[in-house]
Design a protein around this motif. Structure first.
Motif, PDB file in Angstrom:
ATOM      1  N   ALA A   1     127.711  47.801 111.240  1.00 23.25           N
ATOM      2  CA  ALA A   1     127.467  46.663 112.137  1.00 23.25           C
ATOM      3  C   ALA A   1     127.926  47.019 113.545  1.00 23.25           C
ATOM      4  O   ALA A   1     128.963  47.661 113.721  1.00 23.25           O
ATOM      5  CB  ALA A   1     128.213  45.440 111.628  1.00 23.25           C
TER       6      ALA A   1
ATOM      7  N   MET B   1     125.997  39.345 113.408  1.00 21.93           N
ATOM      8  CA  MET B   1     124.550  39.177 113.277  1.00 21.93           C
ATOM      9  C   MET B   1     123.892  40.284 112.461  1.00 21.93           C
ATOM     10  O   MET B   1     122.872  40.058 111.817  1.00 21.93           O
ATOM     11  CB  MET B   1     123.897  39.132 114.666  1.00 21.93           C
ATOM     12  N   ASP B   2     124.465  41.487 112.506  1.00 21.88           N
ATOM     13  CA  ASP B   2     123.885  42.594 111.746  1.00 21.88           C
ATOM     14  C   ASP B   2     124.817  43.039 110.617  1.00 21.88           C
ATOM     15  O   ASP B   2     124.682  44.130 110.083  1.00 21.88           O
ATOM     16  CB  ASP B   2     123.545  43.776 112.680  1.00 21.88           C
ATOM     17  N   GLY B   3     125.735  42.167 110.257  1.00 20.96           N
ATOM     18  CA  GLY B   3     126.726  42.532 109.243  1.00 20.96           C
ATOM     19  C   GLY B   3     126.147  42.707 107.855  1.00 20.96           C
ATOM     20  O   GLY B   3     126.779  43.321 107.001  1.00 20.96           O
ATOM     21  N   HIS B   4     124.956  42.159 107.611  1.00 22.46           N
ATOM     22  CA  HIS B   4     124.349  42.236 106.277  1.00 22.46           C
ATOM     23  C   HIS B   4     123.447  43.449 106.115  1.00 22.46           C
ATOM     24  O   HIS B   4     122.917  43.685 105.035  1.00 22.46           O
ATOM     25  CB  HIS B   4     123.516  40.968 106.042  1.00 22.46           C
ATOM     26  N   LEU B   5     123.257  44.212 107.175  1.00 19.06           N
ATOM     27  CA  LEU B   5     122.317  45.335 107.110  1.00 19.06           C
ATOM     28  C   LEU B   5     122.959  46.571 106.497  1.00 19.06           C
ATOM     29  O   LEU B   5     124.176  46.720 106.503  1.00 19.06           O
ATOM     30  CB  LEU B   5     121.791  45.672 108.519  1.00 19.06           C
ATOM     31  N   ASP B   6     122.097  47.449 106.025  1.00 23.70           N
ATOM     32  CA  ASP B   6     122.563  48.639 105.336  1.00 23.70           C
ATOM     33  C   ASP B   6     122.852  49.772 106.336  1.00 23.70           C
ATOM     34  O   ASP B   6     122.303  50.867 106.246  1.00 23.70           O
ATOM     35  CB  ASP B   6     121.494  49.076 104.314  1.00 23.70           C
ATOM     36  N   ARG B   7     123.646  49.440 107.306  1.00 25.20           N
ATOM     37  CA  ARG B   7     124.097  50.418 108.300  1.00 25.20           C
ATOM     38  C   ARG B   7     125.326  49.806 108.972  1.00 25.20           C
ATOM     39  O   ARG B   7     125.576  48.608 108.816  1.00 25.20           O
ATOM     40  CB  ARG B   7     122.990  50.689 109.336  1.00 25.20           C
TER      41      ARG B   7
ATOM     42  N   THR C   1     127.027  44.540 116.366  1.00 25.50           N
ATOM     43  CA  THR C   1     126.976  43.400 117.290  1.00 25.50           C
ATOM     44  C   THR C   1     128.328  42.723 117.485  1.00 25.50           C
ATOM     45  O   THR C   1     128.570  42.115 118.530  1.00 25.50           O
ATOM     46  CB  THR C   1     125.926  42.359 116.838  1.00 25.50           C
TER      47      THR C   1
END
Ligand SMILES: Cc1cc2nc3c(=O)[nH]c(=O)nc-3n(C[C@H](O)[C@H](O)[C@H](O)COP(=O)(O)O)c2cc1C
Length: 216
Positions: A129, A121-127, A131
């Motif tokens: 992952a 779910m947060d794999g696309h964020l710039d930090r 979740t």
């Protein structure tokens, strides 16, 4: 064992007696642990019960390197391997019960997560992952709790995960899988039940993360 007591008193056990843990007992523990929740109920875990002495030695040596880096970093007062920190700190040798005596640890479990069965779910964020881990660590913790319910102790570790590429060859980790944890279990002489944890008001705020603390 009472659930509340189990939550409040299950500490990390790293020293075990020589008493063997039979397959029936281990299957019973995993049979309870499998009721852990996971995203979409995908149950992405795969457990390797590591018994082979040579494999144990090889993974212990990988863990030792990471452990020594960890000790070196921790000695400087930083959180080792934390986000935003470089780790050009000299490794420092220190004893470690599970690594030094891996041949005598009754149960060594390598837990992998199939990333094709996990929603990042947060794999696309710039930090980094986080979740995905939530679909496998409740299962890992259930293993420790299920062991405790039967009088055993244990600890979840992640030092081998740092050496995943090398460990993957040794353990036959399938591609697309993450090495989430290495769990050690066994009978213990004494459970480490005096746990040090922050109080609720130190980590709970109202409405926003910069809100006032929640108190009674
Ligand atoms: C995600 C996770 C990773 C951990 N990794 C390691 C590890 O690599 N090596 C280790 O010895 N313990 C590891 N631990 C155990 C923690 O050090 C332990 O839970 C913590 O210090 C609290 O100890 P206590 O329950 O005895 O108070 C890990 C625990 C968790 C939940």
């Amino acid at each position: 064992m009472d659930l509340q007591e189990a939550m409040r008193t299950t500490g990390a056990a790293r020293v075990f007696t020589d008493e063997a843990v039979g397959d029936d007992l281990l299957v019973d523990i995993l049979d309870d642990a499998r009721f852990a929740p996971s995203g979409g109920n995908r149950q992405p875990w795969h457990v390797a019960v590591v018994r082979d002495a040579a494999i144990r030695r090889e993974i212990a040596e990988l863990m030792r390197g990471v452990w020594e880096e960890y000790v070196g970093a921790a000695a400087t007062g930083v959180t080792p391997f934390a986000f935003g920190r470089s780790i050009d700190i000299a490794p420092s040798a220190a004893p470690n019960a599970v690594i030094d005596h891996i041949d005598r640890v009754p149960v060594v479990l390598a837990v992998a997560a199939d990333l094709h069965r996990v929603a990042l779910m947060d794999g696309h964020l710039d930090r980094p992952a986080v979740t995905a881990g939530a679909s496998v660590y409740p299962f890992c913790w259930n293993i420790v709790l299920a062991a405790r319910a039967r009088g055993l102790g244990g600890v979840i570790t992640t030092f081998l995960s740092r050496e995943e590429p090398a460990a993957a060859d040794i353990l036959g980790l399938p591609s697309g899988h993450a090495l989430a944890a290495t769990i050690f279990l066994g009978h213990v002489d004494k459970h480490p039940t005096k746990l040090t944890r922050r109080p609720v008001s130190a980590f709970t705020t109202i409405d926003r993360f910069d809100g006032p603390p929640l108190t009674r």
